[in-house]
Structure formats: C-alpha cells, structure tokens
Design a protein around this motif. Structure first.
Motif, PDB file in Angstrom:
ATOM      1  N   GLU A 238     138.665 114.148  27.233  1.00 42.97           N
ATOM      2  CA  GLU A 238     138.411 115.369  28.001  1.00 42.97           C
ATOM      3  C   GLU A 238     138.045 115.036  29.443  1.00 42.97           C
ATOM      4  O   GLU A 238     138.467 115.720  30.380  1.00 42.97           O
ATOM      5  CB  GLU A 238     137.286 116.179  27.348  1.00 42.97           C
ATOM      6  N   LEU A 239     137.242 113.978  29.622  1.00 39.81           N
ATOM      7  CA  LEU A 239     136.857 113.566  30.971  1.00 39.81           C
ATOM      8  C   LEU A 239     138.084 113.135  31.768  1.00 39.81           C
ATOM      9  O   LEU A 239     138.256 113.537  32.927  1.00 39.81           O
ATOM     10  CB  LEU A 239     135.835 112.430  30.896  1.00 39.81           C
ATOM     11  N   LEU A 240     138.940 112.330  31.152  1.00 44.18           N
ATOM     12  CA  LEU A 240     140.149 111.879  31.844  1.00 44.18           C
ATOM     13  C   LEU A 240     141.040 113.050  32.236  1.00 44.18           C
ATOM     14  O   LEU A 240     141.595 113.079  33.332  1.00 44.18           O
ATOM     15  CB  LEU A 240     140.924 110.907  30.955  1.00 44.18           C
ATOM     16  N   ARG A 241     141.167 114.055  31.329  1.00 43.83           N
ATOM     17  CA  ARG A 241     141.979 115.240  31.631  1.00 43.83           C
ATOM     18  C   ARG A 241     141.403 116.005  32.809  1.00 43.83           C
ATOM     19  O   ARG A 241     142.131 116.419  33.719  1.00 43.83           O
ATOM     20  CB  ARG A 241     142.064 116.154  30.405  1.00 43.83           C
ATOM     21  N   GLU A 242     140.093 116.206  32.775  1.00 42.34           N
ATOM     22  CA  GLU A 242     139.449 116.996  33.833  1.00 42.34           C
ATOM     23  C   GLU A 242     139.525 116.279  35.174  1.00 42.34           C
ATOM     24  O   GLU A 242     139.813 116.900  36.202  1.00 42.34           O
ATOM     25  CB  GLU A 242     137.988 117.273  33.463  1.00 42.34           C
ATOM     26  N   LEU A 243     139.291 114.978  35.170  1.00 46.94           N
ATOM     27  CA  LEU A 243     139.347 114.217  36.412  1.00 46.94           C
ATOM     28  C   LEU A 243     140.772 114.143  36.953  1.00 46.94           C
ATOM     29  O   LEU A 243     140.991 114.202  38.171  1.00 46.94           O
ATOM     30  CB  LEU A 243     138.790 112.815  36.196  1.00 46.94           C
ATOM     31  N   SER A 244     141.737 114.044  36.056  1.00 54.13           N
ATOM     32  CA  SER A 244     143.132 114.027  36.476  1.00 54.13           C
ATOM     33  C   SER A 244     143.491 115.320  37.201  1.00 54.13           C
ATOM     34  O   SER A 244     144.231 115.316  38.187  1.00 54.13           O
ATOM     35  CB  SER A 244     144.045 113.822  35.269  1.00 54.13           C
ATOM     36  N   GLY A 245     142.932 116.438  36.713  1.00 59.46           N
ATOM     37  CA  GLY A 245     143.156 117.720  37.377  1.00 59.46           C
ATOM     38  C   GLY A 245     142.571 117.776  38.771  1.00 59.46           C
ATOM     39  O   GLY A 245     143.005 118.564  39.611  1.00 59.46           O
ATOM     40  N   LEU A 246     141.580 116.916  39.037  1.00 61.42           N
ATOM     41  CA  LEU A 246     140.975 116.833  40.368  1.00 61.42           C
ATOM     42  C   LEU A 246     141.683 115.808  41.253  1.00 61.42           C
ATOM     43  O   LEU A 246     141.312 115.625  42.413  1.00 61.42           O
ATOM     44  CB  LEU A 246     139.491 116.444  40.244  1.00 61.42           C
ATOM     45  N   GLY A 247     142.681 115.136  40.673  1.00 57.27           N
ATOM     46  CA  GLY A 247     143.402 114.128  41.433  1.00 57.27           C
ATOM     47  C   GLY A 247     142.804 112.742  41.356  1.00 57.27           C
ATOM     48  O   GLY A 247     143.185 111.840  42.117  1.00 57.27           O
ATOM     49  N   ILE A 248     141.858 112.548  40.424  1.00 54.10           N
ATOM     50  CA  ILE A 248     141.186 111.254  40.291  1.00 54.10           C
ATOM     51  C   ILE A 248     141.912 110.420  39.245  1.00 54.10           C
ATOM     52  O   ILE A 248     142.122 110.865  38.118  1.00 54.10           O
ATOM     53  CB  ILE A 248     139.698 111.449  39.914  1.00 54.10           C
ATOM     54  N   GLU A 249     142.278 109.208  39.625  1.00 58.29           N
ATOM     55  CA  GLU A 249     143.076 108.348  38.757  1.00 58.29           C
ATOM     56  C   GLU A 249     142.473 106.946  38.675  1.00 58.29           C
ATOM     57  O   GLU A 249     141.479 106.646  39.318  1.00 58.29           O
ATOM     58  CB  GLU A 249     144.511 108.252  39.311  1.00 58.29           C
ATOM     59  N   ALA A 250     143.127 106.106  37.866  1.00 61.27           N
ATOM     60  CA  ALA A 250     142.774 104.677  37.741  1.00 61.27           C
ATOM     61  C   ALA A 250     141.301 104.488  37.393  1.00 61.27           C
ATOM     62  O   ALA A 250     140.624 103.623  37.947  1.00 61.27           O
ATOM     63  CB  ALA A 250     143.118 103.931  39.033  1.00 61.27           C
ATOM     64  N   LEU A 251     140.827 105.289  36.449  1.00 57.47           N
ATOM     65  CA  LEU A 251     139.419 105.206  36.058  1.00 57.47           C
ATOM     66  C   LEU A 251     139.159 103.940  35.243  1.00 57.47           C
ATOM     67  O   LEU A 251     139.923 103.613  34.329  1.00 57.47           O
ATOM     68  CB  LEU A 251     139.052 106.438  35.222  1.00 57.47           C
ATOM     69  N   LYS A 252     138.096 103.232  35.593  1.00 58.36           N
ATOM     70  CA  LYS A 252     137.728 102.032  34.830  1.00 58.36           C
ATOM     71  C   LYS A 252     136.212 101.895  34.791  1.00 58.36           C
ATOM     72  O   LYS A 252     135.511 102.358  35.699  1.00 58.36           O
ATOM     73  CB  LYS A 252     138.352 100.782  35.442  1.00 58.36           C
ATOM     74  N   PRO A 253     135.664 101.303  33.726  1.00 55.77           N
ATOM     75  CA  PRO A 253     134.205 101.138  33.605  1.00 55.77           C
ATOM     76  C   PRO A 253     133.646 100.334  34.771  1.00 55.77           C
ATOM     77  O   PRO A 253     134.265  99.389  35.256  1.00 55.77           O
ATOM     78  CB  PRO A 253     134.045 100.378  32.292  1.00 55.77           C
ATOM     79  N   TYR A 254     132.455 100.745  35.218  1.00 51.06           N
ATOM     80  CA  TYR A 254     131.822 100.086  36.375  1.00 51.06           C
ATOM     81  C   TYR A 254     130.431  99.556  36.042  1.00 51.06           C
ATOM     82  O   TYR A 254     130.117  98.409  36.286  1.00 51.06           O
ATOM     83  CB  TYR A 254     131.775 101.068  37.545  1.00 51.06           C
ATOM     84  N   SER A 255     129.572 100.417  35.473  1.00 46.30           N
ATOM     85  CA  SER A 255     128.224  99.984  35.108  1.00 46.30           C
ATOM     86  C   SER A 255     127.627 100.989  34.134  1.00 46.30           C
ATOM     87  O   SER A 255     128.202 102.048  33.879  1.00 46.30           O
ATOM     88  CB  SER A 255     127.328  99.854  36.350  1.00 46.30           C
ATOM     89  N   LYS A 256     126.466 100.670  33.583  1.00 48.89           N
ATOM     90  CA  LYS A 256     125.782 101.605  32.695  1.00 48.89           C
ATOM     91  C   LYS A 256     124.287 101.491  32.910  1.00 48.89           C
ATOM     92  O   LYS A 256     123.766 100.454  33.313  1.00 48.89           O
ATOM     93  CB  LYS A 256     126.131 101.327  31.238  1.00 48.89           C
ATOM     94  N   GLY A 257     123.601 102.613  32.650  1.00 43.80           N
ATOM     95  CA  GLY A 257     122.153 102.653  32.735  1.00 43.80           C
ATOM     96  C   GLY A 257     121.588 103.322  31.500  1.00 43.80           C
ATOM     97  O   GLY A 257     122.309 103.576  30.532  1.00 43.80           O
ATOM     98  N   THR A 258     120.319 103.630  31.549  1.00 45.75           N
ATOM     99  CA  THR A 258     119.682 104.238  30.375  1.00 45.75           C
ATOM    100  C   THR A 258     120.091 105.689  30.185  1.00 45.75           C
ATOM    101  O   THR A 258     120.031 106.201  29.066  1.00 45.75           O
ATOM    102  CB  THR A 258     118.149 104.159  30.497  1.00 45.75           C
ATOM    103  N   THR A 259     120.528 106.356  31.261  1.00 45.99           N
ATOM    104  CA  THR A 259     120.878 107.772  31.151  1.00 45.99           C
ATOM    105  C   THR A 259     122.340 108.063  31.436  1.00 45.99           C
ATOM    106  O   THR A 259     122.794 109.180  31.224  1.00 45.99           O
ATOM    107  CB  THR A 259     120.020 108.625  32.110  1.00 45.99           C
ATOM    108  N   SER A 260     123.091 107.077  31.923  1.00 49.52           N
ATOM    109  CA  SER A 260     124.466 107.364  32.327  1.00 49.52           C
ATOM    110  C   SER A 260     125.362 106.148  32.152  1.00 49.52           C
ATOM    111  O   SER A 260     124.895 105.008  32.055  1.00 49.52           O
ATOM    112  CB  SER A 260     124.507 107.817  33.791  1.00 49.52           C
TER     113      SER A 260
END
Length: 215
Positions: free
Chosen positions: A13-35
């Motif tokens: 769902e996130l990939l679909r929504e971001l694609s609709g915003l024109g955001i592509e080439a999504l890849k993991p970057y970092s993680k924290g306790t809340t995100s």
C-alpha cells in the motif's frame, strides 16, 4: 531489511501511494524505535520516507509533520513533501538533507554561523528540538539543516545554547575537532560561555555571533 517489521500488505500500500506521488526507487535506509526510514527519488531529488512502526508505542508523526510545515518558510529543515496514513500507521515524506551529520563533518566558519542563526531562529519560534546535542541531527553540506523533529515540541527552547555547548563548551569528538581545526584555546571557550550567558539573559544573538567572528 524491514520485512520482519512491516507487514507485506502495508509495504504494498505504501509503494502504491508513493508511486502516485511520483516517488520511486524506494529502498531501506534506517530504523529507530518508532519508525522505519526509506530513501527514494522524486524526479532528480532524493527523499526520505518515514513510516511508523506497527510496534511503536507512540505516533509522533502528525506533530512532526505539523512542525515541518510550520518551519518550512525558514529553511531550517528540508521541506515536507507529503504526509498521510497507511491503515493505522502514519508516514511523512521530506526532501533528503544532503551532507553529513555534524558528528562526522568538517566544519567551516560559515557552517558555524548558520548553525547559530538557525538554532536561534528555532528559539525565537519557541520550538525546542530536544535532541540537538546528540550530534546526529545537524546536517552539514551545501547548506546546514536540522532534521528529525520527532521529539520536538512547542516549549521553552534551548536550541542555540545546546548547539554551542556541544561544539565549543563540552569536551567531545566534535569540539576537539573544531578546536584543532581553528587553533582555539581556553580563552575562546570562556568567551563563548560569556556570550551564551548574555544570550540566555537578554536574548542577544549578536553576543554569540561576535565571538564566532573571531574564528
């Protein structure tokens, strides 16, 4: 990388929504306790996507997005691009802050002036970042940016004092590098302490800028 943290349905769902915003080439970057944080592209620009973890004890993203919107005219942080929800999880998208955290960056005189001016501006806005002294939230590049306002709030601020204390008053990896780079001694440390006392008492940024001008 985040498969065990984010259900497949949410990822799709996130990939679909971001694609609709024109955001592509999504890849993991970092993680924290809340995100969890992804890096993506919007045209020629790199963007950061922060998604609330399903196991997060709190959702601070709405407040962080509101803060980024409020400070966007001042160039303190990279601009917010979008925010929303996937199911019951919040997300936000902002431009990527190009550069290195102050913890690792080589600081020039202009960077120090920008840090002082932007943290003082946060003080005048009565917005306390809350994590300035950590060394990871001030990014040094072509510009200076302050990022990650997840724990920030509208309360009595201590941004400039925290930043100057980290860089000039305390004894840590950042201050040691700065003192060596600018060939500073204890006289500078005492001058900055005095200027910060004036700033805290009278709100005069000029006292701090006058000391920085001697670098």
């Amino acid at each position: 990388m985040f498969d065990h943290l984010i259900p497949e349905r949410i990822r799709k769902e996130l990939l679909r929504e971001l694609s609709g915003l024109g955001i592509e080439a999504l890849k993991p970057y970092s993680k924290g306790t809340t995100s969890v944080v992804f890096l993506g592209k919007l045209g020629e620009k790199r963007v950061i996507v922060k998604l609330q973890r399903p196991d997060s004890p709190r959702d601070n993203f709405r407040r962080e997005a509101e803060i980024l919107e409020a400070i966007s005219p001042f160039g303190i942080s990279p601009p917010l691009i979008a925010r929303g929800r996937i199911g019951n999880l919040s997300y936000l998208v902002r431009e990527f802050a190009e550069g290195e955290p102050i913890l690792y960056a080589e600081l020039k005189k202009r960077h120090l002036f920008q840090i002082a001016e932007k943290t003082a501006l946060l003080d005048r806005l009565y917005l306390d970042h809350g994590q300035i002294q950590g060394g990871k939230h001030i990014i040094i590049g072509g510009d200076v940016y302050i990022i990650d306002f997840e724990k920030a709030n509208w309360r009595k601020p201590n941004n400039l004092t925290s930043a100057m204390a980290m860089i000039f008053i305390g004894r840590n990896a950042i201050s040691e590098r700065v003192y060596k780079s600018f060939n500073l001694g204890e006289d500078f440390r005492e001058a900055m302490k005095s200027a910060l006392r004036v700033y805290k008492r009278e709100g005069k940024l000029s006292a701090v800028l006058d000391v920085l001008a001697t670098l």
